[in-house]
Write an enzyme that holds these catalytic residues in place. Structure first.
Site, short mmCIF file in Angstrom:
data_model
loop_
_atom_site.label_atom_id
_atom_site.label_comp_id
_atom_site.label_asym_id
_atom_site.label_seq_id
_atom_site.Cartn_x
_atom_site.Cartn_y
_atom_site.Cartn_z
N GLU A 59 5.08 36.05 0.95
CA GLU A 59 5.17 37.11 -0.07
C GLU A 59 6.57 37.14 -0.67
OE1 GLU A 59 6.68 40.57 0.54
OE2 GLU A 59 6.65 40.73 2.72
N LYS A 76 8.05 45.92 -7.93
CA LYS A 76 7.38 45.72 -6.64
C LYS A 76 5.89 45.82 -6.92
CE LYS A 76 6.80 48.02 -2.19
NZ LYS A 76 7.35 49.03 -1.28
N VAL A 84 2.55 42.47 0.51
CA VAL A 84 1.51 41.87 1.35
C VAL A 84 0.13 42.08 0.71
CG1 VAL A 84 0.33 42.06 3.59
CG2 VAL A 84 2.84 42.00 3.48
N ASP A 111 1.27 58.91 2.89
CA ASP A 111 1.60 57.61 2.29
C ASP A 111 1.04 56.49 3.17
OD1 ASP A 111 2.78 55.28 1.37
OD2 ASP A 111 4.78 56.14 1.15
N SER A 139 -0.05 52.44 3.03
CA SER A 139 0.12 51.23 2.22
C SER A 139 -1.21 50.58 1.86
CB SER A 139 0.96 50.22 3.00
OG SER A 139 1.01 48.99 2.29
N ASP A 163 -1.51 47.62 1.80
CA ASP A 163 -1.59 46.42 2.65
C ASP A 163 -2.77 46.51 3.62
OD1 ASP A 163 0.75 45.72 1.42
OD2 ASP A 163 1.99 45.69 3.26
N LYS A 213 6.45 47.47 9.13
CA LYS A 213 7.82 47.83 8.74
C LYS A 213 8.42 48.83 9.72
CE LYS A 213 7.03 49.09 4.30
NZ LYS A 213 7.32 49.39 2.89
N1 PSU Z 1 8.82 44.95 5.45
C1 PSU Z 1 10.15 45.14 5.30
N2 PSU Z 1 10.64 45.29 4.03
C2 PSU Z 1 9.81 45.26 2.93
C3 PSU Z 1 8.40 45.05 3.10
C4 PSU Z 1 7.98 44.91 4.37
O1 PSU Z 1 10.91 45.19 6.27
O2 PSU Z 1 10.28 45.41 1.81
C5 PSU Z 1 7.48 45.04 1.90
C6 PSU Z 1 6.28 44.11 2.10
O3 PSU Z 1 6.13 43.34 0.93
C7 PSU Z 1 5.12 45.04 2.28
C8 PSU Z 1 5.54 46.20 1.42
O4 PSU Z 1 3.89 44.48 1.85
O5 PSU Z 1 6.91 46.33 1.71
C9 PSU Z 1 4.75 47.45 1.69
O6 PSU Z 1 5.12 48.41 0.76
P1 PSU Z 1 4.29 49.76 0.55
O7 PSU Z 1 4.56 50.60 1.76
O8 PSU Z 1 4.85 50.34 -0.70
O9 PSU Z 1 2.85 49.35 0.43
MN MN Z 2 4.08 52.98 1.08
#
Ligand code: PSU
Ligand code: MN
Length: 305
Positions: free
Chosen positions: A23, A85, A105, A135, A137, A139, A156
């Site tokens: 990714e 993003k 992801v 919130d 994700s 993913d 994360k």
């Molecule tokens: N893990 C990290 N830093 C990041 C991410 C993951 O330590 O920046 C990214 C990955 O690309 C993951 C995304 O898919 O953050 C998820 O973001 P969100 O919570 O906005 O879905």
């Molecule tokens: Mn999020």
């Protein structure tokens, strides 16, 4: 899906050479410059050394791409493009607006699935956030629709790990510990959360992928969780304490929404004297190597099936 493959990735696909999808949100948003560039290079090299072809997914000038040139990776790592993003829910807008940006992801799973690439490496997936904001994700949902294996160090660092594991279970996404029976806590190897199943070698992980995807035809991804390299892993209590302090500081400063995660991550870097950053790069490269070893074993399995 309209996806433009690089020549190398297209040739690998037609020649049956194993591919590891990577990714790019971690390059564009997850890590500061120039560490992000080092991490991207380390991942691509680790994949190549293990005998597979790396395929970074991103959106470049409104085109969904799989396999980037070194210049394009640099553009994501340093340019104004870092702002975008792109999750799976933003892909269509990004294409229509001819945007350039890193794919998370969720978007990367969608692209990898469409291209027929079953092995994908990342650092940490998104999941259920701490607190009561709701919130969650994209993913998680995307993993339930990607017939492949996502190799990662769990979720994360800033997330609610027990809730994230519960959500994966609800979606029917199996979690396999690589050489471990514990869900990793990203920078820290211990989370206290036990896993029921594990795969101790790339061969066993490839067999699990083969069973899930080919023998059973299931659409859910398998999450293969790899502990961070022991020489860079941090103590779980130290990370937890730093995170609680960072969350309190975010609240004091009125940081909300999408700005929260980057704020917390940069606070963690400060609080640990840069050790979280070092761990992040090292675990990304390790995951890329493990993913490539799985991809090689899986290609062999399918070839001999
Ligand atoms: N893990 C990290 N830093 C990041 C991410 C993951 O330590 O920046 C990214 C990955 O690309 C993951 C995304 O898919 O953050 C998820 O973001 P969100 O919570 O906005 O879905
Ligand atoms: Mn999020």
């Amino acid at each position: 899906m309209e996806v433009q493959l690089s020549q190398e990735v297209a040739e690998a696909r037609s020649g049956g050479v194993p591919v590891v999808v990577l990714e790019s949100s971690v390059i564009a948003q997850g890590l500061p410059h120039p560490v992000n560039l080092e991490a991207a290079r380390a991942c691509e090299e680790a994949v190549r050394r293990a005998g597979a072809v790396p395929a970074v997914v991103a959106v470049i000038d409104g085109v969904v791409r799989c396999g980037l040139s070194a210049d394009e990776v640099r553009r994501l790592a340093a340019g104004p493009d870092r702002r975008w993003k792109i999750g799976v829910g933003e892909l269509a807008s990004a294409v229509l607006q001819k945007a350039t940006g890193g794919t998370t992801v969720s978007a990367t799973c969608a692209v990898a699935g469409e291209c027929g690439f079953p092995v994908f490496a990342t650092g940490g997936i998104g999941g259920v956030h701490r607190g009561e904001a709701g919130d969650i994700s994209a993913d998680l949902g995307a993993l339930a629709r990607y017939p492949g294996m996502v190799v990662c160090t769990g979720a994360k660092s800033v997330l609610d790990l027990p809730r994230t594991l519960e959500a994966l279970e609800s979606l029917g996404v199996p979690v396999l510990g690589f050489g471990s029976s514990e869900f990793p806590a990203f920078y820290a190897d211990r989370s206290g959360l036990q896993l029921e199943h594990r795969a101790d070698t790339p061969q066993l992980a490839a067999e699990a992928l083969h069973a899930q995807r080919d023998r059973l035809g299931l659409k859910q991804a398998i999450l293969l969780t790899v502990p961070p390299p022991p020489e860079v892993a941090l103590d779980r209590d130290e990370v937890d304490r730093a995170l609680v302090a960072a969350e309190a500081e975010a609240q004091r400063q009125g940081v909300t929404g999408k700005a929260v995660t980057p704020f917390l991550l940069s606070r963690l870097v400060e609080a640990t004297g840069g050790r979280t950053l070092q761990a992040n790069v090292a675990l990304l490269a390790k995951n890329a190597r493990v993913a490539a070893e799985v991809a090689v074993a899986y290609a062999r399995l399918r070839g001999s099936a």
